[in-house]
Motif scaffolding. Structure first.
Motif, PDB file in Angstrom:
ATOM      1  N   GLN A   1       0.662  -0.911  -0.073  1.00 28.18           N
ATOM      2  CA  GLN A   1       0.020  -0.007   0.120  1.00 28.18           C
ATOM      3  C   GLN A   1       0.715   1.163   0.098  1.00 28.18           C
ATOM      4  OE1 GLN A   1       0.358  -1.992   2.651  1.00 28.18           O
ATOM      5  NE2 GLN A   1       0.400  -0.799   4.583  1.00 28.18           N
ATOM      6  N   ASN A   2       2.007   1.035   0.111  1.00 25.08           N
ATOM      7  CA  ASN A   2       3.016   2.282   0.280  1.00 25.08           C
ATOM      8  C   ASN A   2       3.567   2.544  -1.147  1.00 25.08           C
ATOM      9  OD1 ASN A   2       2.346   2.727   2.978  1.00 25.08           O
ATOM     10  ND2 ASN A   2       3.876   1.249   3.403  1.00 25.08           N
ATOM     11  N   GLN A   3       3.391   1.412  -2.185  1.00 28.30           N
ATOM     12  CA  GLN A   3       4.130   1.697  -3.449  1.00 28.30           C
ATOM     13  C   GLN A   3       4.131   2.843  -4.266  1.00 28.30           C
ATOM     14  OE1 GLN A   3       1.917  -0.405  -6.969  1.00 28.30           O
ATOM     15  NE2 GLN A   3       1.471  -1.464  -4.689  1.00 28.30           N
ATOM     16  N   ILE A   4       3.220   3.631  -3.996  1.00 29.16           N
ATOM     17  CA  ILE A   4       3.020   4.992  -5.140  1.00 29.16           C
ATOM     18  C   ILE A   4       3.943   5.838  -4.442  1.00 29.16           C
ATOM     19  CG2 ILE A   4       1.410   7.091  -5.327  1.00 29.16           C
ATOM     20  CD1 ILE A   4      -1.006   5.218  -5.149  1.00 29.16           C
ATOM     21  N   LYS A   5       4.264   6.042  -3.265  1.00 25.72           N
ATOM     22  CA  LYS A   5       5.386   6.811  -2.720  1.00 25.72           C
ATOM     23  C   LYS A   5       6.638   6.058  -3.076  1.00 25.72           C
ATOM     24  CE  LYS A   5       7.137   9.100   1.328  1.00 25.72           C
ATOM     25  NZ  LYS A   5       7.038   9.332   2.733  1.00 25.72           N
ATOM     26  N   GLU A   6       6.786   4.964  -2.769  1.00 24.32           N
ATOM     27  CA  GLU A   6       8.161   4.234  -2.838  1.00 24.32           C
ATOM     28  C   GLU A   6       8.774   4.014  -4.346  1.00 24.32           C
ATOM     29  OE1 GLU A   6       7.623   1.799   1.475  1.00 24.32           O
ATOM     30  OE2 GLU A   6       7.369   0.761  -0.464  1.00 24.32           O
ATOM     31  N   PHE A   7       7.657   3.707  -5.123  1.00 26.47           N
ATOM     32  CA  PHE A   7       7.965   3.513  -6.480  1.00 26.47           C
ATOM     33  C   PHE A   7       8.438   4.704  -7.360  1.00 26.47           C
ATOM     34  CE2 PHE A   7       5.515  -0.810  -7.404  1.00 26.47           C
ATOM     35  CZ  PHE A   7       6.254  -1.326  -6.488  1.00 26.47           C
ATOM     36  N   ALA A   8       7.894   5.845  -7.026  1.00 30.65           N
ATOM     37  CA  ALA A   8       8.279   7.191  -7.474  1.00 30.65           C
ATOM     38  C   ALA A   8       9.501   7.526  -7.195  1.00 30.65           C
ATOM     39  CB  ALA A   8       7.140   8.138  -7.088  1.00 30.65           C
TER      40      ALA A   8
ATOM     41  N   THR B   1       5.143  -8.735 -10.261  1.00 33.23           N
ATOM     42  CA  THR B   1       4.741 -10.085 -10.741  1.00 33.23           C
ATOM     43  C   THR B   1       3.386 -10.274  -9.431  1.00 33.23           C
ATOM     44  OG1 THR B   1       5.852 -11.071  -8.725  1.00 33.23           O
ATOM     45  CG2 THR B   1       7.045 -10.494 -10.926  1.00 33.23           C
ATOM     46  N   THR B   2       2.424 -10.954 -10.059  1.00 36.11           N
ATOM     47  CA  THR B   2       1.247 -11.230  -9.362  1.00 36.11           C
ATOM     48  C   THR B   2       0.661  -9.864  -8.450  1.00 36.11           C
ATOM     49  OG1 THR B   2       2.155 -11.980  -7.147  1.00 36.11           O
ATOM     50  CG2 THR B   2       2.060 -13.431  -8.885  1.00 36.11           C
ATOM     51  N   ASN B   3      -0.463 -10.089  -7.450  1.00 36.54           N
ATOM     52  CA  ASN B   3      -0.766  -8.983  -6.706  1.00 36.54           C
ATOM     53  C   ASN B   3       0.496  -8.566  -5.991  1.00 36.54           C
ATOM     54  OD1 ASN B   3      -1.195 -11.441  -5.479  1.00 36.54           O
ATOM     55  ND2 ASN B   3      -2.345 -10.362  -3.915  1.00 36.54           N
ATOM     56  N   CYS B   4       0.648  -7.165  -5.335  1.00 31.81           N
ATOM     57  CA  CYS B   4      -0.635  -6.370  -5.418  1.00 31.81           C
ATOM     58  C   CYS B   4      -0.232  -5.022  -6.198  1.00 31.81           C
ATOM     59  CB  CYS B   4      -0.883  -5.921  -3.922  1.00 31.81           C
ATOM     60  SG  CYS B   4      -1.306  -7.271  -3.041  1.00 31.81           S
ATOM     61  N   ILE B   5      -0.813  -4.755  -7.282  1.00 32.57           N
ATOM     62  CA  ILE B   5      -0.496  -3.568  -7.885  1.00 32.57           C
ATOM     63  C   ILE B   5      -1.518  -2.288  -7.677  1.00 32.57           C
ATOM     64  CG2 ILE B   5      -1.873  -4.096  -9.849  1.00 32.57           C
ATOM     65  CD1 ILE B   5       0.525  -2.692 -11.776  1.00 32.57           C
ATOM     66  N   GLN B   6      -0.940  -1.135  -7.638  1.00 30.62           N
ATOM     67  CA  GLN B   6      -2.090  -0.063  -7.222  1.00 30.62           C
ATOM     68  C   GLN B   6      -1.923   0.835  -8.658  1.00 30.62           C
ATOM     69  OE1 GLN B   6      -0.386   1.223  -3.323  1.00 30.62           O
ATOM     70  NE2 GLN B   6      -2.661   1.477  -2.812  1.00 30.62           N
ATOM     71  N   LYS B   7      -2.584   1.865  -8.772  1.00 29.74           N
ATOM     72  CA  LYS B   7      -2.740   2.789  -9.873  1.00 29.74           C
ATOM     73  C   LYS B   7      -1.318   3.525  -9.862  1.00 29.74           C
ATOM     74  CE  LYS B   7      -5.184   6.562 -12.108  1.00 29.74           C
ATOM     75  NZ  LYS B   7      -6.260   7.496 -12.220  1.00 29.74           N
ATOM     76  N   PRO B   8      -0.513   3.196 -10.941  1.00 26.04           N
ATOM     77  CA  PRO B   8       0.592   4.003 -11.041  1.00 26.04           C
ATOM     78  C   PRO B   8       0.373   5.586 -11.196  1.00 26.04           C
ATOM     79  CG  PRO B   8       0.586   2.054 -12.674  1.00 26.04           C
ATOM     80  CD  PRO B   8      -0.586   2.358 -12.134  1.00 26.04           C
ATOM     81  N   THR B   9       1.392   6.202 -10.787  1.00 23.61           N
ATOM     82  CA  THR B   9       1.354   7.601 -11.082  1.00 23.61           C
ATOM     83  C   THR B   9       2.073   8.045 -12.294  1.00 23.61           C
ATOM     84  OG1 THR B   9       3.182   8.244  -9.623  1.00 23.61           O
ATOM     85  CG2 THR B   9       1.120   8.201  -8.614  1.00 23.61           C
TER      86      THR B   9
END
Length: 540
Positions: free
Chosen positions: A290-297, A306-314
């Protein structure tokens, strides 16, 4: 639209406008339609399986199709179309096989279902077969949804196992039977309780297969320190759960000057001997899904989901994220056939890390082989009063308020207790320095969510050593849930007769008061309260 399959469902009842996860109404309808199409296939396949006719390719398609409807896997409407059509195609093939056996199929509209010609028509068909509108009895409906959502978790684990060559026809045979019965309205609560328990048994088999697949391919996990820092150089971040995808990427990046980092539930993969042998498999970046939006950016390289869990990419990282397998998001580049050349090319274009940062490290690799190798020391410590209690604190993480309970619980657990953890719930406390008891670490990371199988085997072995039942062990389960794999695991625990589970941060929206009362009466399942109250209730 109606979807209540995850813990964060809107208002604690159900998402009706758009999914809290980002799922659009048309995707929700297509997911329900795919389940309905799979039920049509299941009706025929169940009749065939009862007569000894079962097809491995069909079974493995079923796993993929059902898995694709699990929370945070596929948000791309176009990707559901071929799955729906394939389910109908396989249904018709299985019809021909059963006809040759002289089988009379039950009268069922799902056996005549023909997919509409366009997405709008398919969405309308999906809305007509919504998963929440199949039984007039609210309690039966509750248990039906519990079984169907549990099956989604079973399918996920069975698919992972199948990718690595592990397969048992009994898992698909159960799904066929349960999907077929979910179309009926003449089964009582007792029948659905039985199916729920059998779903837990099927999931135990699926997790056993996946455990054999992972350890057979990559060795049994061993204690390993994983750096949370980074080193200068190009980089790729791997999130999700799939070990085969990780291994393939490691092979394809070898010698290219690219370091591989894990994210989320991929952290425990550092403990597998054959994976950690790759010198460019460096460390772990970030925390839970659930923290991927900040961390991936903030990540300076390419990202493979791979597999879940993806969120809407910014927009900040959409050009850098790639999906594979069953994962999909509109606009994100999807790579198939285990060819990660596009991911590698993007990693080489991006700056990567420009400095070395040492950071902390965390330990993984405390699966059943490791824990049981020190079982005599553990048993002696319990008998000597040095270890008073074991807590299994794990499950899914999420963004809903109340999950800080798990951090506080671990922090407040007395120094003579041991914490076992697994799944992404661990990220609430995975970097806490809890020390050890006579050389036994107080925080033991058992692995991914599917490694609940390993945790169960540890509990069974300890019960054998102490000559008691699992429920008599000084062991308490403090679980968090979010999606359908957690439902499957909970059903497995209940099917094994494990009681006194504390569950949070909130109870499933699809569980009615009467079903909850049954669980409380028969399994003493409890909602979490506060860490102080729960610790006092457990330890006295």
């Amino acid at each position: 639209m109606f979807c209540n399959q995850c813990e964060q469902t809107a208002k604690g009842t159900g998402c009706t406008q758009i999914g809290v996860c980002g799922k659009q109404p048309e995707v929700a309808a297509l997911q329900d339609l795919l389940i309905y199409a799979c039920q049509g296939l299941a009706v025929v396949a169940h009749e065939a399986a009862q007569r000894g006719v079962q097809d491995k390719d069909t079974d493995e398609f079923l796993y993929r199709a059902v898995f694709s409807t699990l929370t945070n896997v596929n948000f791309d409407a176009d990707r559901f179309l071929p799955l729906i059509h394939k389910a109908v195609e396989l249904r018709e093939c299985m019809k021909a096989r059963t006809a040759s056996l002289g089988v009379s199929l039950p009268a069922c509209d799902c056996l005549k279902f023909t997919p509409a010609a366009d997405i709008a028509g398919l969405v309308a068909q999906g809305e007509a077969h919504a998963i929440n509108a199949v039984d007039p009895n609210a309690d039966v409906q509750s248990l039906k949804q519990t079984v169907i959502y549990g099956i989604k978790g079973v399918a996920a684990y069975a698919d992972h196992a199948a990718i690595l060559g592990q397969y048992d026809p009994s898992v698909a045979a159960f799904i066929y039977e349960a999907f077929s019965k979910a179309l009926r309205t003449d089964l009582d609560l007792g029948a659905w309780v039985d199916l729920a328990m059998r779903c837990g048994t099927a999931n135990l088999k699926a997790m056993e297969l996946l455990d054999a697949a992972n350890t057979g391919a990559y060795g049994h996990p061993t204690p390993t320190a994983v750096p949370l820092g980074h080193r200068k150089g190009k980089c790729i971040l791997v999130s999700g759960h799939d070990l085969k995808d990780l291994e393939t990427l490691l092979k394809q990046t070898e010698g290219k000057g690219i370091d591989i980092y894990t994210h989320g539930e991929m952290l425990p993969t550092h403990g597998y001997p054959k994976l950690k042998a790759y010198k460019h498999f460096f460390g772990h970046y970030g925390t839970a899904w659930q923290n991927q939006i900040k961390e991936f950016a903030a990540f300076p390289g390419a990202i493979l989901m791979t597999t879940n869990c993806i969120q809407k990419p910014t927009a900040a990282y959409l050009p850098n994220i790639f999906t594979t397998g069953l994962v999909g998001w509109p606009g994100a580049v999807h790579v198939g056939n285990q060819d990660f050349s596009a991911v590698i090319e993007r990693a080489l274009e991006l700056p990567g890390f420009t400095d070395d940062v040492e950071g902390l490290s965390v330990n993984v690799g405390f699966a059943r082989n490791t824990v049981m190798s020190v079982a005599p020391a553990v048993i002696d410590a319990v008998k000597a009063g040095k270890i008073r209690h074991f807590f299994l604190v794990g499950g899914c993480d999420g963004a809903k308020p109340g999950r800080n309970y798990y951090t506080e619980f671990v922090e407040k657990a007395p120094a003579d207790t041991v914490i076992l953890t697994l799944a992404c719930g661990k990220f609430r406390f995975f970097d806490k320095q809890l020390g050890d008891i006579g050389g036994i670490p107080r925080l033991l990371d058992v692995g991914q969510c599917n490694d609940a199988y390993s945790a169960i085997q540890i509990a069974v072995a300890l019960a054998g050593a102490f000559k008691c039942g699992v429920n008599e062990l000084p062991l308490s389960l403090i679980l968090s849930w979010y999606e359908q794999k957690a439902v499957a695991i909970l059903l497995t625990l209940l099917s094994l007769g494990i009681k006194n589970i504390r569950l949070g941060p909130s109870l499933p929206a699809f569980v009615t008061p009467n079903v909850l009362a049954f669980l409380v009466e028969n399994f003493d399942i409890k909602p979490i309260t506060t860490p102080d109250e729960d610790l006092k209730a457990i330890l006295g």
